[in-house]
Design a protein around this motif. Structure first.
Motif, PDB file in Angstrom:
ATOM      1  N   GLY A 129     -10.194 -73.121  23.065  1.00 22.47           N
ATOM      2  CA  GLY A 129     -11.403 -73.440  22.315  1.00 22.47           C
ATOM      3  C   GLY A 129     -12.326 -74.456  22.956  1.00 22.47           C
ATOM      4  O   GLY A 129     -13.208 -74.979  22.286  1.00 22.47           O
ATOM      5  N   ASN A 130     -12.137 -74.748  24.219  1.00 24.53           N
ATOM      6  CA  ASN A 130     -12.965 -75.751  24.906  1.00 24.53           C
ATOM      7  C   ASN A 130     -12.899 -77.119  24.260  1.00 24.53           C
ATOM      8  O   ASN A 130     -13.872 -77.868  24.281  1.00 24.53           O
ATOM      9  N   PHE A 131     -11.727 -77.444  23.659  1.00 23.30           N
ATOM     10  CA  PHE A 131     -11.563 -78.786  23.088  1.00 23.30           C
ATOM     11  C   PHE A 131     -10.147 -79.330  23.240  1.00 23.30           C
ATOM     12  O   PHE A 131      -9.905 -80.493  22.954  1.00 23.30           O
ATOM     13  N   GLU A 132      -9.175 -78.513  23.701  1.00 20.83           N
ATOM     14  CA  GLU A 132      -7.794 -78.976  23.801  1.00 20.83           C
ATOM     15  C   GLU A 132      -7.024 -78.192  24.846  1.00 20.83           C
ATOM     16  O   GLU A 132      -7.403 -77.087  25.222  1.00 20.83           O
ATOM     17  N   LYS A 133      -5.910 -78.803  25.295  1.00 18.03           N
ATOM     18  CA  LYS A 133      -4.888 -78.115  26.084  1.00 18.03           C
ATOM     19  C   LYS A 133      -3.693 -78.000  25.152  1.00 18.03           C
ATOM     20  O   LYS A 133      -3.270 -78.992  24.549  1.00 18.03           O
TER      21      LYS A 133
ATOM     22  N   ASN B 164      -4.649 -82.935   7.231  1.00 19.08           N
ATOM     23  CA  ASN B 164      -5.930 -82.557   7.789  1.00 19.08           C
ATOM     24  C   ASN B 164      -6.412 -83.693   8.679  1.00 19.08           C
ATOM     25  O   ASN B 164      -6.552 -84.826   8.229  1.00 19.08           O
ATOM     26  N   VAL B 165      -6.611 -83.378   9.962  1.00 13.27           N
ATOM     27  CA  VAL B 165      -6.941 -84.382  10.957  1.00 13.27           C
ATOM     28  C   VAL B 165      -8.255 -84.026  11.633  1.00 13.27           C
ATOM     29  O   VAL B 165      -8.477 -82.867  11.983  1.00 13.27           O
ATOM     30  N   ASN B 166      -9.115 -85.014  11.798  1.00 16.42           N
ATOM     31  CA  ASN B 166     -10.301 -84.877  12.637  1.00 16.42           C
ATOM     32  C   ASN B 166      -9.939 -85.492  13.980  1.00 16.42           C
ATOM     33  O   ASN B 166      -9.897 -86.707  14.105  1.00 16.42           O
ATOM     34  N   THR B 167      -9.646 -84.647  14.967  1.00 18.56           N
ATOM     35  CA  THR B 167      -9.201 -85.148  16.260  1.00 18.56           C
ATOM     36  C   THR B 167     -10.370 -85.680  17.071  1.00 18.56           C
ATOM     37  O   THR B 167     -11.524 -85.342  16.825  1.00 18.56           O
ATOM     38  N   ALA B 168     -10.017 -86.482  18.059  1.00 17.46           N
ATOM     39  CA  ALA B 168     -10.976 -87.048  19.003  1.00 17.46           C
ATOM     40  C   ALA B 168     -10.355 -86.970  20.391  1.00 17.46           C
ATOM     41  O   ALA B 168      -9.137 -86.781  20.517  1.00 17.46           O
ATOM     42  N   PRO B 169     -11.154 -87.125  21.443  1.00 17.93           N
ATOM     43  CA  PRO B 169     -10.585 -87.106  22.788  1.00 17.93           C
ATOM     44  C   PRO B 169      -9.443 -88.115  22.915  1.00 17.93           C
ATOM     45  O   PRO B 169      -9.554 -89.254  22.476  1.00 17.93           O
ATOM     46  N   GLY B 170      -8.340 -87.648  23.491  1.00 22.94           N
ATOM     47  CA  GLY B 170      -7.173 -88.501  23.685  1.00 22.94           C
ATOM     48  C   GLY B 170      -6.103 -88.348  22.627  1.00 22.94           C
ATOM     49  O   GLY B 170      -4.994 -88.862  22.793  1.00 22.94           O
TER      50      GLY B 170
ATOM     51  N   PHE C 145      -6.073 -83.293  23.101  1.00 24.70           N
ATOM     52  CA  PHE C 145      -7.497 -83.066  22.882  1.00 24.70           C
ATOM     53  C   PHE C 145      -8.358 -83.826  23.870  1.00 24.70           C
ATOM     54  O   PHE C 145      -8.118 -84.992  24.147  1.00 24.70           O
ATOM     55  N   TYR C 146      -9.363 -83.117  24.397  1.00 28.32           N
ATOM     56  CA  TYR C 146     -10.387 -83.751  25.221  1.00 28.32           C
ATOM     57  C   TYR C 146     -11.749 -83.673  24.548  1.00 28.32           C
ATOM     58  O   TYR C 146     -12.745 -84.137  25.069  1.00 28.32           O
ATOM     59  N   ASP C 147     -11.781 -83.113  23.344  1.00 33.67           N
ATOM     60  CA  ASP C 147     -12.985 -83.072  22.509  1.00 33.67           C
ATOM     61  C   ASP C 147     -12.516 -83.098  21.058  1.00 33.67           C
ATOM     62  O   ASP C 147     -11.320 -83.159  20.786  1.00 33.67           O
ATOM     63  N   SER C 148     -13.412 -83.031  20.130  1.00 33.25           N
ATOM     64  CA  SER C 148     -13.043 -83.151  18.716  1.00 33.25           C
ATOM     65  C   SER C 148     -12.809 -81.791  18.075  1.00 33.25           C
ATOM     66  O   SER C 148     -13.316 -80.769  18.528  1.00 33.25           O
ATOM     67  N   HIS C 149     -12.017 -81.813  16.997  1.00 39.70           N
ATOM     68  CA  HIS C 149     -11.695 -80.626  16.221  1.00 39.70           C
ATOM     69  C   HIS C 149     -11.094 -81.091  14.903  1.00 39.70           C
ATOM     70  O   HIS C 149     -10.597 -82.219  14.800  1.00 39.70           O
ATOM     71  N   SER C 150     -11.094 -80.233  13.910  1.00 41.70           N
ATOM     72  CA  SER C 150     -10.503 -80.555  12.617  1.00 41.70           C
ATOM     73  C   SER C 150      -9.554 -79.435  12.212  1.00 41.70           C
ATOM     74  O   SER C 150      -9.931 -78.261  12.222  1.00 41.70           O
ATOM     75  N   TRP C 151      -8.305 -79.821  11.872  1.00 39.66           N
ATOM     76  CA  TRP C 151      -7.299 -78.847  11.460  1.00 39.66           C
ATOM     77  C   TRP C 151      -6.118 -79.598  10.875  1.00 39.66           C
ATOM     78  O   TRP C 151      -6.084 -80.813  10.859  1.00 39.66           O
ATOM     79  N   SER C 152      -5.092 -78.873  10.458  1.00 34.84           N
ATOM     80  CA  SER C 152      -3.883 -79.482   9.918  1.00 34.84           C
ATOM     81  C   SER C 152      -2.863 -79.651  11.039  1.00 34.84           C
ATOM     82  O   SER C 152      -2.365 -78.659  11.590  1.00 34.84           O
TER      83      SER C 152
ATOM     84  N   GLN D 217      -4.910 -94.427  25.018  1.00 35.14           N
ATOM     85  CA  GLN D 217      -5.691 -95.652  24.888  1.00 35.14           C
ATOM     86  C   GLN D 217      -6.649 -95.801  26.072  1.00 35.14           C
ATOM     87  O   GLN D 217      -6.301 -95.451  27.203  1.00 35.14           O
ATOM     88  N   ASN D 218      -7.817 -96.331  25.805  1.00 34.04           N
ATOM     89  CA  ASN D 218      -8.786 -96.718  26.841  1.00 34.04           C
ATOM     90  C   ASN D 218      -9.159 -95.582  27.787  1.00 34.04           C
ATOM     91  O   ASN D 218      -9.094 -95.726  29.001  1.00 34.04           O
ATOM     92  N   VAL D 219      -9.552 -94.451  27.227  1.00 34.16           N
ATOM     93  CA  VAL D 219     -10.043 -93.341  28.035  1.00 34.16           C
ATOM     94  C   VAL D 219     -11.249 -92.732  27.325  1.00 34.16           C
ATOM     95  O   VAL D 219     -11.286 -92.663  26.095  1.00 34.16           O
ATOM     96  N   ASP D 220     -12.267 -92.348  28.088  1.00 33.28           N
ATOM     97  CA  ASP D 220     -13.399 -91.663  27.460  1.00 33.28           C
ATOM     98  C   ASP D 220     -13.260 -90.164  27.702  1.00 33.28           C
ATOM     99  O   ASP D 220     -12.481 -89.716  28.546  1.00 33.28           O
ATOM    100  N   SER D 221     -14.018 -89.380  26.940  1.00 25.66           N
ATOM    101  CA  SER D 221     -13.859 -87.930  26.984  1.00 25.66           C
ATOM    102  C   SER D 221     -14.204 -87.358  28.357  1.00 25.66           C
ATOM    103  O   SER D 221     -13.550 -86.417  28.811  1.00 25.66           O
ATOM    104  N   ASN D 222     -15.207 -87.902  29.044  1.00 21.64           N
ATOM    105  CA  ASN D 222     -15.561 -87.385  30.371  1.00 21.64           C
ATOM    106  C   ASN D 222     -14.434 -87.614  31.368  1.00 21.64           C
ATOM    107  O   ASN D 222     -14.112 -86.735  32.165  1.00 21.64           O
ATOM    108  N   GLN D 223     -13.848 -88.796  31.337  1.00 21.22           N
ATOM    109  CA  GLN D 223     -12.731 -89.104  32.239  1.00 21.22           C
ATOM    110  C   GLN D 223     -11.565 -88.162  31.964  1.00 21.22           C
ATOM    111  O   GLN D 223     -10.965 -87.608  32.887  1.00 21.22           O
ATOM    112  N   LEU D 224     -11.247 -87.959  30.692  1.00 19.22           N
ATOM    113  CA  LEU D 224     -10.138 -87.089  30.322  1.00 19.22           C
ATOM    114  C   LEU D 224     -10.415 -85.643  30.737  1.00 19.22           C
ATOM    115  O   LEU D 224      -9.544 -84.964  31.289  1.00 19.22           O
ATOM    116  N   LYS D 225     -11.629 -85.148  30.514  1.00 14.89           N
ATOM    117  CA  LYS D 225     -11.995 -83.792  30.931  1.00 14.89           C
ATOM    118  C   LYS D 225     -11.849 -83.626  32.439  1.00 14.89           C
ATOM    119  O   LYS D 225     -11.356 -82.597  32.909  1.00 14.89           O
TER     120      LYS D 225
END
Length: 132
Positions: free
Chosen positions: A57-61, A75-81, A94-101, A109-117
């Motif tokens: 989905g272009n938001f997780e591995k 129900n979780v709203n995920t964020a990068p990391g 996750f390297y981007d956001s998503h919402s699911w159970s 800790q201490n990583v931004d989404s671009n670095q993680l991607k």
């Protein structure tokens, strides 16, 4: 293909930290305190766990554990990391956001989404979970 390694401490207590290694990049991951992380750590005492994870989905591995862990889904709203357990037997990073159970496992800790991607790349990754 990337190599991902998680090193886990001895108990899943609040503020326990594991190491996440992807190639030469190493990140600290703060663990959740729940039955899933406690059982995961017990499993890792018997040896490493390797997960082949693919992009979804272009938001997780996401990849199959090969065994099940207890779920504490909410129900979780995920964020990068964010690292979560999905359906009791899949790990998602996750390297981007998503919402699911999901059942929360931990947060890098201490990583931004671009670095993680950039570290994860666009293809499959191999995740290896191990104790310190």
């Amino acid at each position: 293909m990337f190599f991902l390694s998680l090193s886990v401490g001895s108990a899943a207590n609040p503020n326990d930290v594991i190491k996440l290694k992807v190639n030469d990049a190493v990140f600290d991951v703060e663990l959740e305190n729940n039955s899933a992380t406690q059982e995961l750590m017990k499993t890792l005492k018997n040896g490493n766990v390797t997960i082949n994870a693919s992009d979804y989905g272009n938001f997780e591995k996401v990849g199959e554990l090969g065994f099940s862990l207890p779920t504490n889904d909410e129900n979780v709203n995920t964020a990068p990391g964010d690292i979560v357990l999905y359906q009791g037997n899949h790990i998602s990073l996750f390297y981007d956001s998503h919402s699911w159970s999901y059942t929360k496992i931990g947060k890098i800790q201490n990583v931004d989404s671009n670095q993680l991607k950039n570290v994860l790349g666009s293809g499959d990754v191999k995740l290896t979970l191990s104790l310190k």
